[in-house]
Design an enzyme around this catalytic site. Structure first.
Site, PDB file in Angstrom:
ATOM      1  N   LYS A  48      16.200  -6.193  -9.570  1.00  0.00           N
ATOM      2  CA  LYS A  48      16.010  -6.611 -10.966  1.00  0.00           C
ATOM      3  C   LYS A  48      14.534  -6.444 -11.304  1.00  0.00           C
ATOM      4  O   LYS A  48      13.670  -6.607 -10.436  1.00  0.00           O
ATOM      5  CB  LYS A  48      16.438  -8.085 -11.109  1.00  0.00           C
ATOM      6  CG  LYS A  48      16.095  -8.736 -12.445  1.00  0.00           C
ATOM      7  CD  LYS A  48      16.880  -8.172 -13.607  1.00  0.00           C
ATOM      8  CE  LYS A  48      16.439  -8.775 -14.946  1.00  0.00           C
ATOM      9  NZ  LYS A  48      17.010  -8.056 -16.095  1.00  0.00           N
ATOM     10  N   CYS A 132      12.269  -2.759 -21.729  1.00  0.00           N
ATOM     11  CA  CYS A 132      13.063  -3.984 -21.896  1.00  0.00           C
ATOM     12  C   CYS A 132      13.181  -4.305 -23.382  1.00  0.00           C
ATOM     13  O   CYS A 132      12.169  -4.483 -24.068  1.00  0.00           O
ATOM     14  CB  CYS A 132      12.451  -5.179 -21.176  1.00  0.00           C
ATOM     15  SG  CYS A 132      13.430  -6.667 -21.529  1.00  0.00           S
TER      16      CYS A 132
END
Ligand code: RRO
Length: 315
Positions: A48, A132
């Site tokens: 992640k 992101c």
């Protein structure tokens, strides 16, 4: 090329026994999840995206699945980069490359993290996340070409491992060209195309309400709908980036044929996001076997036989 391993590939100079592994995001945050990836048929373990410190992420519900895919506004929940750096010693026991995704909250954080990771020999590569979509008030770096250039200039002063970038989807030809021009000025090892399509909206019509809490329901879209955009991005960057840059395809891959399409467009490896959330790590075995069946029927013995060979109608 090892024909007994038709799905083997090389990314960032690292050998992967299977060209199929996880996208950064789903099921790769905790030690248990990373171990499960290690024990699965995934060709690599990708973490992640890591920040400087632990982050709880956005308020729940922050992930929602529909029959065509998913929407998320996770907000970068992760254990902090030191945890992912420490996991590298454990990752080696799985005998596959371990890649850390880095997504600092600022340029300074990214530089600090990449510098700190530099001496760790058990980290095969770094995937720098420029895309992101879920941090309120923080635009995606990948949509700002000058900021991307400035960041990469500083990052390559400190990077110790092969480093690639995770790109947002682009939709306009000049934007592909502008990003490629930036990336071609740096020794990037790979480009991962694409992150979720940012700031979509999914609605529960019964409740007449959004389906995730953060950002008034806006979030990154994954799954079936994003495959054509992902394929276009893989194809464009495959043709625009320097020959020694590997392309990793991600977006809408839920079966062997989807993976085949990504590779045909130029991907040297593919990542699984929404489908991994849905199915768990068994998806790697299933998709690999489906892809091998397709290759067998077509007479291909390695992915290099068809990687990037997509035909145009006027060719
Ligand atoms: O954590 C997230 O909200 C997230 C990240 Br960092 C990303 O790169 N892509 C995405 O869809 N969600």
């Amino acid at each position: 090329m090892d024909t007994s391993k038709p799905l083997s590939t090389t990314i960032a100079g690292q050998k992967l026994e299977s060209c199929i592994f996880n996208a950064s995001g789903p099921k790769c945050t905790t030690q248990e999840e990373l171990d499960a990836l290690g024990q699965s048929a995934a060709g690599a373990i990708l973490s992640k995206s890591a920040t400087l410190e632990y982050r709880a992420g956005n308020e729940k519900p922050r992930y929602y699945e529909t029959e065509w895919g998913s929407i998320n506004s996770m907000g970068l929940p992760n254990e902090g980069y030191e945890f992912y750096a420490n996991y590298a010693a454990k990752a080696v026991t799985h005998n596959k490359p371990y890649i850390i995704s880095v997504s600092g909250m600022s340029s300074e954080d990214n530089i600090h993290i990449v510098k700190e990771l530099a001496g760790n020999e058990n980290i095969a590569a770094i995937e720098l996340n420029l895309s992101c979509p879920n941090l309120p008030g923080k635009p995606q770096t990948g949509y700002d070409f000058e900021q991307s250039r400035a960041l990469l200039e500083k990052i390559f002063e400190v990077a110790g491992q092969p480093l690639g970038v995770k790109l947002p989807p682009y939709f306009d030809i000049p934007h592909f060209e502008m990003m490629a021009e930036v990336l071609n000025d740096f020794p990037i090892s790979f480009a991962t195309c694409i992150n979720s399509i940012g700031n979509g909206l999914v609605i529960d019509t019964e409740e007449e309400c959004v389906v995730i809490r953060p950002k008034h329901g806006f979030g990154g879209i994954g799954g079936d709908f994003i495959k054509p955009t992902a394929l276009a991005n893989v194809r464009k960057f495959y043709t625009l980036l320097k020959d020694d840059v590997d392309i990793i395809g991600v977006g809408g891959i839920k079966n062997g044929m989807d993976a085949f399409e990504h590779i045909l467009c130029g991907a040297g490896a593919v990542q699984i996001g929404t489908q991994l959330m849905r199915e768990g790590t068994d998806c790697f075995t299933r998709i690999a076997s489906e892809l091998q069946n397709i290759m067998r029927k077509k007479g291909y013995t390695s992915i290099d036989d068809f990687k990037g060979t997509l035909k145009n109608m006027d060719a």
